[in-house]
Design a protein around this motif. Structure first.
Motif, PDB file in Angstrom:
ATOM      1  N   LEU A  59      35.987  46.437  37.821  1.00 34.85           N
ATOM      2  CA  LEU A  59      36.340  45.091  36.374  1.00 34.85           C
ATOM      3  C   LEU A  59      35.195  43.572  37.513  1.00 34.85           C
ATOM      4  CD1 LEU A  59      37.205  45.718  33.834  1.00 34.85           C
ATOM      5  CD2 LEU A  59      39.514  44.031  34.784  1.00 34.85           C
ATOM      6  N   ARG A  64      35.949  41.467  31.846  1.00 33.97           N
ATOM      7  CA  ARG A  64      37.330  40.868  32.438  1.00 33.97           C
ATOM      8  C   ARG A  64      37.932  39.948  30.972  1.00 33.97           C
ATOM      9  NH1 ARG A  64      37.124  38.058  37.158  1.00 33.97           N
ATOM     10  NH2 ARG A  64      37.469  39.761  38.325  1.00 33.97           N
ATOM     11  N   ILE A 376      43.910  44.911  36.280  1.00 35.70           N
ATOM     12  CA  ILE A 376      43.323  43.750  36.203  1.00 35.70           C
ATOM     13  C   ILE A 376      43.720  42.550  37.105  1.00 35.70           C
ATOM     14  CG2 ILE A 376      43.160  41.413  34.275  1.00 35.70           C
ATOM     15  CD1 ILE A 376      43.617  43.350  31.923  1.00 35.70           C
TER      16      ILE A 376
END
Length: 406
Positions: A59, A64, A376
């Motif tokens: 990511l 993101r 994340i």
């Protein structure tokens, strides 16, 4: 990653903890009776690990932005559907609430997983709203540099506020005890991480209650605490002697499954009855009058204890501890909107820890959402050289004086 010949994963202690629990699930294949369910349980956690590793490793800044916006939009649409079902009484007769409304269930067919999904995602919404708008108000622009408010950041702040309101209202309309308690658990976890800035989160929560109170006036009764106490009242009792009524049916049913899970644990205390075997073994330990296994024990800790024994529960708790430490450290390190993502992961874990006392949130593919949110959080520490000069994506960090104070 294999096709591009770039198989490289971010190093993380959390990945080792997830792998450890997946290993315990694999070990519990040994006592399993029904192998298809056992391999499905193992495949779930292998998928969880791979998705976490991919998000954490691959990511980047643009990814993101898109992913977070997509998650918030998905939660908003799901919540809006639940609100429509609640107000318009769209659903089966068994979901009717107070003879006026319908328990919201979205696309999950049941109110409890619907509330669980919103509860897992809601902390990302309100934590992002808090950090983005605090950032925008504190640093609208930088004179002499040409930097202005980022349109992306402004859009994210608006989406986060709308998403938090819609999902918060829909979660309440699900009337799920576990989801409501999980909402408190997530908020408490975020407040602890904010420390001296916790007043911001508390102010946002108070504003939220003020905004929705006219909508929920006369809807939410005052006996919620009594509903929760009802669970403790029947724990340890001989349920065969309890008179079943419409008021206590759901409570007794849940306690009956807790007792069945405990009986499974006593049969095989170390490795449990086998991965994914709760429904298979249930008929042999079921409390009389409660023969439907319902798929799980309605308490994930007991479910893990029943299927994986002490080894399974210990490794699962290690995984949760590693995840909490990882998110906590990210919340203490990050600034700006990135702080909101770290806090969102921490709040998700707070909800998961609390709601799991009453339900299993690793159903309806929601375990993928948990893996994504954890990925994340870890991805925030993977900055390329061009990002290292800036402490925030989208040029949205707090002023230097505020950073020193924090």
């Amino acid at each position: 990653m294999m096709a591009t010949r770039k198989v490289a994963f971010a190093r993380s202690k959390l990945a080792l903890a997830i792998l450890l629990y997946a290993g315990a699930v694999a070990l519990s294949l040994w006592p399993a009776q029904e192998m298809l369910s056992a391999f499905k349980a193992l495949a779930k956690w292998v998928e969880f690990l791979l998705l976490y590793l991919f998000v954490a490793s691959e990511l980047e800044r643009t990814d993101r932005r898109i992913l977070v916006a997509s998650l918030l939009l998905a939660g908003t649409l799901e919540g809006a559907l639940g609100i429509y079902q609640f107000v318009r009484q769209v659903g089966p007769p068994g979901f009717v609430l107070f003879d006026r409304y319908m328990r919201a269930y979205g696309t999950f067919l049941q109110p409890n997983p619907f509330g669980g999904y919103l509860g897992l995602l809601l902390p990302t919404a309100y934590a992002t709203a808090i950090t983005v708008w605090q950032d925008l108000l504190a640093k609208p622009s930088v004179p002499g540099t040409g930097q202005k408010r980022s349109p992306w950041l402004l859009s994210l702040g608006l989406l986060a506020i709308i998403s938090a309101l819609v999902m918060g209202i829909a979660l309440i309309m699900s009337w799920s005890r576990g989801a409501l308690l999980g909402l408190v658990g997530g908020f408490v976890m975020i407040s602890l991480a904010l420390r001296r800035r916790a007043w911001v989160a508390i102010a946002i929560a108070a504003l939220f209650l003020v905004l929705i109170s006219p909508l929920l006036s006369g809807i939410i009764p005052t006996d919620f605490v009594g509903r929760v106490k009802g669970l403790a009242e029947y724990v340890g009792q001989d349920l065969t002697t309890v008179e079943i009524t419409d008021d206590n049916f759901a409570v007794i049913e849940r306690v009956a499954h807790w007792q069945a899970a405990w009986r499974m644990f006593t049969m095989r205390p170390w490795l449990g009855v086998g991965s994914g075997q709760y429904a298979t073994v249930y008929p042999t330990v079921a409390v009389p009058r409660w023969q439907d296994p319902l798929g799980h024990a309605h308490n994930y800790y007991l479910n893990v204890l029943a299927e994986g024994g002490l080894v399974g529960l210990a490794t699962y708790l290690i995984m949760l501890l590693a995840a909490t430490i990882t998110a906590w450290r990210a919340a203490r390190r990050e600034r700006g909107w990135r702080l909101g993502l770290a806090l969102g992961g921490l709040g998700m874990l707070g909800h998961l820890l609390t709601h799991s006392l009453f339900d299993n949130l690793y159903v309806h593919e929601m375990y993928l959402l948990v893996a994504i949110l954890l990925g994340i959080v870890v991805s925030l520490s993977n900055q390329d050289p061009s990002q290292a000069k800036s402490r925030s994506d989208w040029q949205s960090d707090l002023p230097a004086s505020s950073c020193k104070t924090a």
